[in-house]
Each structure stands twice: as structure tokens, then as C-alpha cells.
Design a protein around this motif. Structure first.
Motif, PDB file in Angstrom:
ATOM      1  N   LEU A  19       1.311  -1.207  -0.085  1.00 61.53           N
ATOM      2  CA  LEU A  19       0.125  -0.236  -0.342  1.00 61.53           C
ATOM      3  C   LEU A  19       0.871   1.627   0.053  1.00 61.53           C
ATOM      4  O   LEU A  19       0.444   2.293  -0.681  1.00 61.53           O
ATOM      5  N   ILE A 282      -1.521   5.555   7.911  1.00 58.93           N
ATOM      6  CA  ILE A 282      -1.986   4.455   7.397  1.00 58.93           C
ATOM      7  C   ILE A 282      -3.051   3.150   7.920  1.00 58.93           C
ATOM      8  O   ILE A 282      -3.892   2.555   7.708  1.00 58.93           O
ATOM      9  N   HIS A 285      -6.448   3.586   9.702  1.00 64.96           N
ATOM     10  CA  HIS A 285      -7.656   3.490   8.317  1.00 64.96           C
ATOM     11  C   HIS A 285      -8.227   2.438   7.116  1.00 64.96           C
ATOM     12  O   HIS A 285      -9.576   3.084   6.898  1.00 64.96           O
ATOM     13  N   SER A 286      -6.954   2.814   6.602  1.00 66.77           N
ATOM     14  CA  SER A 286      -6.812   1.896   5.371  1.00 66.77           C
ATOM     15  C   SER A 286      -7.459   0.420   4.798  1.00 66.77           C
ATOM     16  O   SER A 286      -8.272  -0.418   6.272  1.00 66.77           O
ATOM     17  N   ASP A 287      -7.372   0.465   3.923  1.00 67.05           N
ATOM     18  CA  ASP A 287      -8.677  -1.241   3.779  1.00 67.05           C
ATOM     19  C   ASP A 287      -8.265  -1.690   2.308  1.00 67.05           C
ATOM     20  O   ASP A 287      -6.979  -0.853   1.761  1.00 67.05           O
ATOM     21  N   LEU A 291      -5.502   3.533   0.278  1.00 65.77           N
ATOM     22  CA  LEU A 291      -5.143   3.832   1.479  1.00 65.77           C
ATOM     23  C   LEU A 291      -7.081   5.030   1.384  1.00 65.77           C
ATOM     24  O   LEU A 291      -7.717   4.365   1.045  1.00 65.77           O
ATOM     25  N   VAL A 292      -7.404   5.190   2.919  1.00 64.63           N
ATOM     26  CA  VAL A 292      -8.338   5.619   3.939  1.00 64.63           C
ATOM     27  C   VAL A 292      -7.698   6.815   4.071  1.00 64.63           C
ATOM     28  O   VAL A 292      -6.706   6.586   5.387  1.00 64.63           O
ATOM     29  N   GLY A 356      -6.896   7.427  -1.734  1.00 62.04           N
ATOM     30  CA  GLY A 356      -7.683   7.899  -0.290  1.00 62.04           C
ATOM     31  C   GLY A 356      -8.529   8.825   0.081  1.00 62.04           C
ATOM     32  O   GLY A 356      -8.235   9.620   1.000  1.00 62.04           O
ATOM     33  N   ASP A 379     -14.694   6.415   2.456  1.00 61.49           N
ATOM     34  CA  ASP A 379     -14.298   5.764   3.946  1.00 61.49           C
ATOM     35  C   ASP A 379     -15.523   3.979   3.837  1.00 61.49           C
ATOM     36  O   ASP A 379     -15.360   3.103   4.681  1.00 61.49           O
TER      37      ASP A 379
END
Lengths: 491, 491
Positions: A19, A282, A285-287, A291-292, A356, A379
């Protein structure tokens, strides 16, 4: 899309590494352990810097700059300090290169050897306290409230982008005070500034606490910290603030004349956060899609993608978009109108999802007819069709909502991952099961702390500042304890 | 006052050194050649950074960060580059310290020797072009418009605060382009950005020009520069922008596929300004009473000093002052209300004079009665009594006027110190007399340039961009010349 990354459930560590690179945040360089922070990653760091810098200045601090190099002899003056850092120092020994006898190769000139080796700063207490000696004579010169934005080097053997790199960027505050009480208040104030920043800008809930003697900064009397929890159940130390007592003042002979005319040693603090926070941001929140970013730190808060077949359509879209972006500017909402024709809308959607960007607007000929925009949230990955009337207000509210949602999600996760245990079996079971923070009694000795670490790899992340006094028995030794501490495996 | 500094007419160099220290801008550190930039000096640098950063972003650049260290082998890849920097490189050879056998001394651990030595970056072309190779495949990846704010190290033997230090702070832009034309346009654009910044923020008039081959950046095809003139008649190079051709692309094998499908080497530029600009700022405007700062870069634009005997009087003053400072805030006028009772008004007047605060307001009980403020200008050292009605607008205009006045004064000085000469006797006479820029014909050879330097210590500062084509004969050799160049002694 070609930008697929490994799923978190498959390999969390691999997901993170991929990521960071694929979202254009950072990459490894040709220099062992040193990273290149790419423009998109650096833009996030700049937003962090700007907010922190504002908060430091609002609490009375000024920036200054001290040398990159520390003479070896300075470094050795505070005994526990040098012990803590000696094993990871980059050392400058020469000041010139020359052409070798073959007329081609470049080599170090042996005649240009430094009389005293210089250490590339791993932290700046020693060079700063050597300077403060010249700045401080009387109580009138105190307090000194100084911060430095700088690069530091700690020679790490196993490195990971942002989380552990040989060179990293940080800020280090170094303050000098007339009294112990004032220095402690400063260290606590800065811990609160860090917690405020983590929660309100990074959307990361943190536990405020003290470090145990074992985990304390080399040279500190007390280390305060904020601890965050990542999605894989491992903790991450997100910032520390140290009450240094008079240790550095004594090592560097920094005294002041008090109001009563007495010569006294100065009291000190230091506090820092680093590009490590990028790792925390990173991982919180990211999935699996990428990135989120929380809107408060996103370099681009809103991206607008036109969907068109003809130049005429693009022109009509451009006109409609300009109306709302003019208002974004006034409201300080950062945006990007991506009207590049070399990339298709689908490619762009995937790109900004990976990067993100919190809100994506799409607008095509049908939307023009209907007077609407398609609004997608990064999100929740949900979409809505919104009328162009009032869309700016809608987005303004949406950005706030996304910020709050991200914090709540991380908070709920964290709360669900603080587990009270009362036996060592339970301790191991939770640690190997859902992970997270384990709240357990501990007998207060470094010996027990080390033993638990050897047995489980878990360390004491902190003694929470707000912990409740509670009689109990140590989870390992059964010896008495006055309250619970938080254990976890950590980055 | 105890803060007297040496007069410029007595010893310009001593005046500068004392001023930098006494005005709290910077001081020498315990590390040879490395300075400490003190909070007041750093606040000026921060204002410079903020304006430059805005200008870079407005011209499409993004910030990034590259490693502090450069492997020795990278450094050697561009031949003229390594020649230019090899003699002033700080070299890291080891990565660990250890306790010596005496159990006390700390020494470099001989077992922790690096396989390849690392150079502390003196500039980053090599590490950056090694990175760009990974970023560039096709014309679609171009241009890359990146800037870095960083510290660099060039081992200087004779150092002076801000002007020549072993470590200094700077920004370095590094751009990559598909065509020669575009790269040259970029180098010229950034030269114009620097000139704009120097003239409109620093209030320093500059000559834009090209460097001769001899003074060119190591690795450049063309070096553009802005040259300023200090009050002692010596020139100072205030910024450079380099067209690097394909030199670094070739050294690091950076190619792209053009729109026509051909593999071509990338074209490059780099450009930088450093904390040296602080030296230029100080030496251009300041006087025997201390620093003089242009309002556009002054950390404090207006200082307000209350004159009172009783607490009641101070309270009444505070109330009146608040009315105007509330309006200063809205207008982004930076101010300081110095109500400290530990220092007398006279001490404060001298202090802010020394520190170059552009405007000083004083207000005492009589002013309260009359509804007035005393307004003092730092640049002209003149005072006026101004009615409180309309004082905010008055000050707003005054700040602009001071900015313009400082520029005009420096401009007039510079214009009076560009002298056309047509013989070598005249050349030497002017150089040893009033100094400044000497506009003279030169035969275009490095040999003559070097000979003039040996004979007079004057160097060719630049070939002005706007010079008029003019047939003439070289001032030293009598050989033909097509136009005049600017010579001067320089910092």
C-alpha cells in the motif's frame, strides 16, 4: 484494476508494504534503510507539520535549528543517554574524498581524518544543552520553549517504510525551566497536544500513559506516551514527551541564578513525533482497496472526475464544476478536477480510491441534464446522487462526518480490543487470539516485565494516566499490584 | 546601551559578525563550522520558506524528501559533479559506537564499518536521479517538478555565520523534462521566481545572469544566477538555477519512451537558495544601530511599548492597545505588545531597534489624554505623533512604504555601484575605490578570467541576461569581446 494489493486478512504486513508503495507515499532508496518520501506522502506529512506547528506556537513555542552533527565527547556526557543510542549511530570520520592512484576510483582521503568523530544526531539533547548553557544565566532567561523540525538517524538493522527507517523526519521540542513543577507541567501539556492532534486530525484514539523504567527514553526521569492500536491488534507508540529532570543540565553544567539569588540546575523536557505517524495513519484507517485518509489531513479532500465523450460535453461539465470549486476555494476545501483525457474515468476512480481521497464527485451528461452530481465516500464506499443546489454545504458536512466516522470506527475497534485478564493463561490466549491491549496486573519489576516479553513478545505499552487504583496480583508472579497496566505486541 | 556594535565604517566584517549574534539570529556551535540558528533568526527563515514554498507550488511544484546519505559510488557517476564536491564531503564510515576497554571511553566500533562509505549530501542530484530512473518510463510520467527542503553539508575550512557554514539549510528543486526546450524554460522560470522573491520580499535588487563555464555548477550545462550587491561593495550570489542537459540522465541511465515511441534521455534542471539569503538580507539593509528588516519578512512588524508608572496606567494603555491590535490581527499585521515590567522602555527601544522591527509604537499617559501614539520607523529612525483615529490604516500604509523605501535605497546604491570601465587600470582603481560591480569587456576565456582573479580577487559574477551586444576589447588582453560582463569581489 492492475493496482490490486494483498488483502489484510491474507498478510497484513505485506498489505502495508504494498500500500505504501502503490499509493505513492514512499519507497526504499538505494541507501540501506533510508526511504524516499514521494510527493503524495510528503503532502500528508506537510499537513501534519502545519497543524502541529500551529499547536506548538499556540502553546508558546518557537522553532530553531541546531547542528546535524554531535561531537562524540558531547554524546558521552549523559551516561544513560549514550548507552541508549551508542549502538545505532552513524559516525562521520573523514571530511574529504580524493581520486585514487588509478586516476578513476574515488576514495576517502586518509589525510582528512577528523580529530574527533562526529555522530549524525539520533536526537539532539546533548548539542542543545551544550547550547543552552550559553543562553541561560538567570531566571529571567527561563523558560526556553524551543522546537526543531529535523532529520535524525538511528541505524536500524531491520527497517520498514515510515515505521522504522535509518533516517526519519521528526520534530523535537527541548524546553528549559526554573522549577521541577513547571517542567512536569510542560511535559504533560505536550502529551495533551499530541493526543489532541492524534484524535482530532489523525482520527486515531490514543491512550495516554507513562512508560515503565525499562521503556523510558535514555536520559529521562519520566516518559509520557500516547499509544494507538492498529487493525492487526498491535500497538504503536505515536508520540512521547519526556520529563528529563536535571540530568542534562548536570551533564552540561547548565545553571541559573534564581529569584532568591541562588545557583540552581535547570529542569528540562523533550518531546517528539516523527514520520512514524504516517505509518500509524495508514494502518489505522486503510482497507483492502487502498488508503483511507481523514479529511483533516487529506492533501486532496474532494476529487472531481468528468465523464464525457465529446469536447463539448467536457466544456459544459467544466462550467458546472467551476461554480462549485470557486466556492470550495472560499471554504478552504482542497480539491482536484482531474480532466486529463489520457486516462479513463474507471482508471481515475481506482486511482483516487487507492490514494484515499475522502470524497469523489463524478459528473456526466445525464447529471448535467438532471442538475446532479454523483458523490462517493471513500470510507464507506457508498454513492449517492446529490442535487447541485446545496451540494457545497452537503460536502462540507460530509467531510466532517467522514472525519467523525473514521474516529468512531477506530475508537470502537480499540475499545473492543482492550481486554482485562486475570491469569497468565488468559493473557496468552487473548494475545494470540484477538490481540490488542491487555489490561493486567503487574508486580512493578523490570524482571517480570522482561520475562513476560520473552515468553510472549508483549511489552508494557504504558501505565495509563487515568488508571484506577485497584489491589490485585501480578498476572505472572502473583505478587501484589496496585493497578492494571496495558500490555501489547507493538510496532 | 550595552548592545553597541562595531560601526560599519570601522570594520564591516566585524559589524556583521557582531550583529548576527547580538540580534539573536545565529551563533557558532560546538561543532566546527556548524551554526545554531536561534529562534529570532529562524523565524525570519520561516517567513522566507513560506513565501518561496507558495511560489514553488504556484508554479506547479510539489515537495518530497530524499535520503541524507549518498553512497560513494553514486556520487562518482557524473564526473564533473564529483570533481566539484569531493574536496568538501563529510563521510560516514561506521554505524556504531562502543565502550572502550577502560569501561569508560566511548569509541567507534571498528567492527561496524560500512561496506561502502556514505557521503552526507552536499546536494542531491545523484540520489535523486537514481530515484527518477524508477519513476520515469514514458513521456506521460514527465515533467517531474519536485522540490526538497533539507540540510546539506559542505566541509568549508573558513566559515562565517549564514554566509559560509559546513551545514546549511536550503531548498533544492530537481525537475525532469521530455525536451531540452522545456527544461531551459523551467530553469529560466525558477530564476525569475528567485528574482521576484529577492526584490519583492527581501527588498534586494538583483542582476539576472549566466555564470561563465568556470563558475558553473559541477554537472551543469548552463548556470543562471541572481547577484546582489552588499553595502561594502562586494557581490553575493543569492540563488542559482541550473540547466543540467542530459548529464545526470546519462550518468544514471534515465530514459523515457517519447510520444513517437523512441527511447530518449531525460532533460534536467536543479535550482536552490539557502540560509545564505539571511546573510544577504542582513548585509543589504542593516545599519550601525542593528538589524533593519523589510516588513514583508519581519517576524514582528509592529512592536508596541507601553510607558507607565502605575498599574492603573498600564491597564488603561492595554485597553487602548487592544483596540488596534484586534484590527492588526484581521489585517494579518504581526505585532508584539511588550508589557514586561522587568525591562524599562528605553531598554526595549534599543532591543527592538537592534532586532530591526520595522515600526515601533509607544504609548504613555499623555498619549492617552491626547488620543495619540508615537510611531517610530526603524529604517529612517524618525518619529511622528499620530492620532489613534486612522492609525491602523496609517501603519498599514507605512509598512508598504518602508518596504518600498528599503528596496529603493538598495537599488540606488546598486545603480551607483555599477561602473563601466574600459582599461585594466580603471578596473583596478574602481575595484579598490568604491567597489561594486564593474562592467567590462572580457575575451571569453577561462584563462583571462583566472588571471584577473589572481591579480585583483575579482571574479565574473555573471553575464547579464539583458546585456547589450557591443563590440569591444577585453580589459586585460585586448582581444575582441561581444559584450560586457559584471566583475566584483564576492562573498
Amino acid at each position: 484494476m492492475s493496482k490490486n494489493i494483498t488483502k489484510r486478512s491474507e498478510d497484513y504486513s505485506k498489505w502495508y508494504n504494498e500500500l505504501v508503495v502503490k499509493a505513492d507515499l514512499a519507497e526504499n532508496s538505494g541507501v540501506r534503510g533510508c526511504m524516499v518520501i514521494k510527493p503524495y506522502g510528503y503532502a500528508i506529512w506537510e499537513k501534519m507539520q502545519a497543524e502541529l506547528d500551529r499547536m506548538f506556537k499556540e502553546t508558546g513555542h518557537q522553532n530553531a535549528y541546531f547542528p546535524l552533527f554531535i561531537p562524540k565527547s558531547y554524546f558521552s556526557k549523559e551516561a544513560s543517554h549514550v548507552d541508549g543510542f551508542a549502538k545505532e549511530c552513524a559516525v562521520v570520520t573523514h571530511y574529504r574524498l580524493k581520486t585514487a592512484e588509478d586516476g578513476k576510483t574515488i576514495e576517502v582521503d586518509p589525510e582528512a581524518k577528523l580529530e574527533e568523530e562526529l555522530i549524525v544526531r539520533p536526537t539532539s539533547e546533548t548539542i542543545i544543552w551544550d547550547t543552552y548553557r550559553k543562553w541561560i544565566e538567570s531566571y529571567r532567561d527561563l523558560p526556553i520553549l524551543v522546537n526543531q523540525w529535523a532529520n535524525v538517524v538511528r541505524w536500524e538493522m531491520r527497517t520498514r517504510l515510515f515505521l522504522r527507517t535509518a533516517e526519519f523526519l521528526w520534530q523535537e521540542g527541548h524546553t528549559a525551566h526554573a522549577t521541577e513543577k513547571e517542567a512536569i507541567a510542560e511535559a504533560e501539556q505536550m502529551l495533551n497536544v499530541y493526543a489532541d492532534f492524534a484524535e482530532n486530525f489523525m482520527a486515531i484514539p490514543v491512550v495516554k500513559g507513562f512508560k515503565t523504567a525499562n521503556e523510558r527514553f535514555a536520559g529521562a526521569v519520566e516518559t509520557y506516551c500516547i499509544e494507538a492500536l492498529m487493525q492487526d491488534g498491535k500497538a504503536l507508540q505515536a508520540g512521547t514527551s519526556h520529563f528529563l529532570g536535571q540530568n542534562f543540565a548536570k551533564a552540561f553544567d547548565v545553571k541559573f541564578t534564581s529569584q532568591e539569588g541562588k545557583q540552581e540546575h535547570v529542569w528540562a523536557t523533550s518531546w517528539g513525533v516523527s514520520t512514524r505517524l504516517m505509518g500509524a495513519l495508514i494502518m489505522t484507517h486503510s482497507d483492502d482497496n487502498g488508503l483511507v485518509l481523514p479529511p483533516n489531513l487529506a492533501p486532496i479532500q474532494v476529487v472531481i472526475v468528468p465523464i464525457h465523450k465529446t469536447d463539448e460535453q467536457l466544456e459544459a461539465i467544466r462550467e458546472e464544476v467551476k461554480k462549485i470549486t470557486d466556492r470550495f476555494k472560499k471554504l478552504n476545501i482542497s480539491f482536484k478536477f482531474d480532466d486529463r483525457t489520457s486516462f479513463k474515468p474507471g482508471w481515475k476512480f481506482a486511482e483516487y480510491e487507492l490514494k484515499g481521497v475522502p470524497v469523489r464527485l463524478a459528473v456526466g451528461p445525464k447529471d448535467l441534464e438532471n442538475g446532479t452530481f454523483e458523490v462517493a465516500r471513500r470510507d464507506t464506499l457508498t454513492k449517492e446522487t446529490i442535487s447541485k443546489e446545496g451540494i457545497v454545504e452537503y460536502i462540507q458536512d460530509l467531510l466532517e462526518e467522514i472525519q467523525a466516522t473514521l474516529f468512531k470506527k477506530a475508537f470502537d475497534y480499540r475499545e473492543a480490543h482492550i481486554t482485562e485478564v486475570n491469569s497468565f493463561d488468559e493473557f496468552k490466549e487473548v494475545l494470540e487470539g484477538k490481540g490488542g491491549f491487555i489490561s493486567a496486573h503487574w508486580d512493578g519489576t523490570t524482571e517480570t516485565e522482561e520475562k513476560i516479553k520473552d515468553l510472549t513478545k508483549a511489552t508494557i505499552r504504558c501505565i495509563p494516566i487515568d488508571r484506577v487504583e485497584e489491589d490485585g496480583v501480578c498476572v505472572l508472579t502473583g505478587k501484589p499490584s496496585k493497578g492494571r497496566v496495558l500490555f501489547a505486541k507493538a510496532y
